[in-house]
Design an enzyme around this catalytic site. Structure first.
Site, PDB file in Angstrom:
ATOM      1  N   LYS A   1      17.058  22.027 -10.474  1.00  0.00           N
ATOM      2  CA  LYS A   1      16.348  20.775 -10.751  1.00  0.00           C
ATOM      3  C   LYS A   1      17.202  19.731 -11.465  1.00  0.00           C
ATOM      4  O   LYS A   1      18.003  20.042 -12.319  1.00  0.00           O
ATOM      5  CB  LYS A   1      15.110  21.044 -11.613  1.00  0.00           C
ATOM      6  CG  LYS A   1      13.992  21.781 -10.930  1.00  0.00           C
ATOM      7  CD  LYS A   1      13.448  21.096  -9.688  1.00  0.00           C
ATOM      8  CE  LYS A   1      12.688  19.820  -9.999  1.00  0.00           C
ATOM      9  NZ  LYS A   1      11.447  20.088 -10.748  1.00  0.00           N
TER      10      LYS A   1
ATOM     11  N   SER B   1      15.856  21.597 -15.657  1.00  0.00           N
ATOM     12  CA  SER B   1      14.661  22.408 -15.869  1.00  0.00           C
ATOM     13  C   SER B   1      15.050  23.655 -16.648  1.00  0.00           C
ATOM     14  O   SER B   1      16.135  24.204 -16.445  1.00  0.00           O
ATOM     15  CB  SER B   1      14.069  22.789 -14.516  1.00  0.00           C
ATOM     16  OG  SER B   1      13.238  23.934 -14.654  1.00  0.00           O
TER      17      SER B   1
ATOM     18  N   HIS C   1       0.838  -1.219   0.000  1.00  0.00           N
ATOM     19  CA  HIS C   1       0.000   0.000   0.000  1.00  0.00           C
ATOM     20  C   HIS C   1       0.866   1.259   0.000  1.00  0.00           C
ATOM     21  O   HIS C   1       0.423   2.307   0.457  1.00  0.00           O
ATOM     22  CB  HIS C   1      -0.958   0.040   1.203  1.00  0.00           C
ATOM     23  CG  HIS C   1      -1.673  -1.243   1.454  1.00  0.00           C
ATOM     24  ND1 HIS C   1      -2.922  -1.524   0.952  1.00  0.00           N
ATOM     25  CD2 HIS C   1      -1.280  -2.357   2.140  1.00  0.00           C
ATOM     26  CE1 HIS C   1      -3.289  -2.738   1.338  1.00  0.00           C
ATOM     27  NE2 HIS C   1      -2.306  -3.272   2.049  1.00  0.00           N
TER      28      HIS C   1
ATOM     29  N   GLU D   1      10.005   8.846 -15.898  1.00  0.00           N
ATOM     30  CA  GLU D   1       8.645   9.350 -16.129  1.00  0.00           C
ATOM     31  C   GLU D   1       8.121   8.923 -17.491  1.00  0.00           C
ATOM     32  O   GLU D   1       6.951   8.564 -17.640  1.00  0.00           O
ATOM     33  CB  GLU D   1       8.631  10.873 -16.034  1.00  0.00           C
ATOM     34  CG  GLU D   1       8.891  11.394 -14.637  1.00  0.00           C
ATOM     35  CD  GLU D   1       9.090  12.898 -14.645  1.00  0.00           C
ATOM     36  OE1 GLU D   1       8.137  13.604 -14.304  1.00  0.00           O
ATOM     37  OE2 GLU D   1      10.185  13.358 -15.018  1.00  0.00           O
TER      38      GLU D   1
END
Ligand code: ARG
Length: 492
Positions: A302, A296, A175, A309
């Site tokens: 970043k 970024s 979970h 992704e």
């Protein structure tokens, strides 16, 4: 314009028509409307089948000569022309014309330009229905093999990283809540075994892909003395179709290949999701190599896990490739329907994206750094040993349900601020200092001792078995387990 000087020219193109003759022009008074070809063509995406189409044509023309439908001289003229066409396509000098509806049309047109009337015999006893289905099967055999090799490369990296990880542990989750500590090696190899099943599926699928359908004709075979077994053997297929309607009128092998690719994409997506989490500041379990991360455009600090992704994001599109094609097949009557031309784009897309995704994730994982201190600190929260405490009581005769309640109450008290779990366990009459030792950092994971479990003993055995399984998978896909992930050549 190509010079079709051996073809009748009674159907002159008008303003709204193509300036080229089609393969089927004899039956038609007028040429195709200008709107037809942009909608019906498949050349833009089936071009990549050219080596397979050439191979299929070579086998077919040999078969025609073997059956004495054409002469040996004609056969050799066509084979020579096919060689020239292959050279043109391979070097990028092949000139496509407007009427080249698909790669099959283009190659036949060019062969006829080169070989004259002998070229006009190439399509004898053959339809694009059996021709294109044969080409895709040849292509699938080759490209699924590349996918399998890349899966092995990823498994190899997972094994290497598992071996390096030694006794490092991290929280195991259910979970997405911390559950019990597990060895990092155990976690990495969980993905390795899943990928092994992907390999098994590809092997099973290849059994059904590896069947020649050349000789089925448009749908019913031929009146000419063709021998599908002869051409199937020449093409290296393991089997030959039994039913011509089924041969040109089914695509379940493509749906199956798409499922195999989709399942790999989903497995990559799940790995990707994990790495997205692991590389957050919140988890901090892993850091990506600069070569496998992106920055970024606005935020200077970043470092983003875009490969992970996109492994996740592209899975959605690949699921679409599968489900879209299943919908295309649904309700199609026997045998060939033009709808089947729609098999190629989803198949090529899924194949390309899975191939690229496997390479990218393999590189990302092989170059990343694990923050083992962060992993272990996260796993060392005292409550991670709750099950060990309950099982300690079970060994001493306490029924598990009662033991569960005792430890649960202590966890509740600890969370309420009544003291550390360790102190509460030490003070408990049924537990005491021996049991409290289980709460110390790093102890819990050592207590997973059963076969296939997450502790050092069973994981050492598992690594031995995984290494042996990987060696077997590697032999099957024709690569070596130690090969670097980049060593698998990508097809054109
Ligand atoms: N490009 C077509 C395909 O991929 C070739 C088959 C066309 N056959 C036909 N009967 N019109 O399916």
């Amino acid at each position: 314009m190509s010079d079709h000087d051996n073809q009748p020219s009674d159907n002159q193109p008008n303003d709204n028509q193509l300036g080229e003759q089609t393969l089927w022009h004899g039956r038609f008074e007028g040429g195709p409307a200008a709107e037809l070809m942009p909608f019906t063509e498949s050349l833009s995406f089936d071009k990549r089948l050219w080596p397979d189409d050439i191979e299929g044509s070579r086998a077919h023309v040999r078969g025609l000569a073997e059956s004495q439908i054409i002469s040996v001289i004609e056969r050799d003229a066509v084979l020579a022309a096919l060689g020239m066409v292959a050279a043109e396509l391979g070097s990028g000098t092949f000139v496509f014309v407007e009427s080249d509806e698909d790669i099959h049309t283009a190659i036949e047109r060019r062969v006829t330009e080169i070989a004259g009337s002998a070229g006009g015999k190439l399509h004898t006893g053959r339809s694009r229905n059996d021709q294109s289905a044969t080409g895709v099967r040849l292509w699938l055999k080759r490209d699924l093999a590349v996918i399998a090799q890349r899966v092995v490369a990823l498994q190899t990296v997972l094994l290497q990283r598992a071996e390096e990880a030694g006794d490092v542990y991290l929280p195991g989750y259910t979970h997405l809540q911390r559950a019990q500590p597990v060895l990092l090696a155990h976690h990495l190899l969980a993905h390795g075994w899943a990928l092994g099943r992907d390999l098994d599926r590809i092997r099973d699928t290849l059994v059904r892909v590896d069947v020649s359908v050349l000789g089925a004709g448009a749908l019913a075979g031929s009146s000419l003395p063709l021998d599908p077994v002869y051409t199937g053997d020449l093409l290296g297929f393991a089997g030959v179709f039994e039913n011509s309607l089924d041969a040109v009128g089914s695509r379940d092998h493509i749906a199956e290949a798409l499922f195999d690719l989709t399942m790999i994409a989903i497995n990559l997506s799940r790995i990707g999701e994990e790495w997205v989490l692991w590389t957050t500041e919140e988890f901090g379990f892993a850091r990506l190599d600069d070569g496998y991360a992106t920055g970024s455009s606005m935020l200077p600090q970043k470092k983003n896990p875009d490969i992970a992704e996109l492994a996740r994001g592209k899975a959605g599109r690949i699921i679409g490739d599968l489900t879209g094609f299943l919908a295309t097949m649904k309700g199609l009557p026997l045998s060939y329907n033009r709808d089947y031309q729609e098999d190629k784009e989803p198949l090529f897309d899924a194949m390309d994206q899975v191939r690229l995704g496997l390479g990218a994730l393999t590189g990302m994982i092989s170059t990343a750094t694990f923050d083992t201190a962060r992993m272990q600190a996260a796993a060392d929260s005292e409550t991670g040993s709750a099950t060990d405490l309950a099982e300690w009581l079970v060994i001493r005769g306490v029924p598990f349900r009662e033991a569960h309640a005792i430890v649960g109450a202590l966890v509740r008290a600890a969370l309420a601020g009544d003291g550390s779990l360790r102190d509460l366990v030490t003070a408990h009459p049924q537990l005491g200092p021996d049991a409290a030792a289980l709460v110390a950092p790093g102890v819990s994971v050592t207590r997973r001792t059963t076969r296939g479990g997450a502790g050092p003993g069973p994981v050492a055995d598992q690594i031995v078995r995984f290494r042996a399984a990987l060696a077997a998978w590697s032999v099957r896909v024709g690569t070596t387990p130690g090969a670097s992930p980049g060593s698998v050549a990508a097809p054109t």
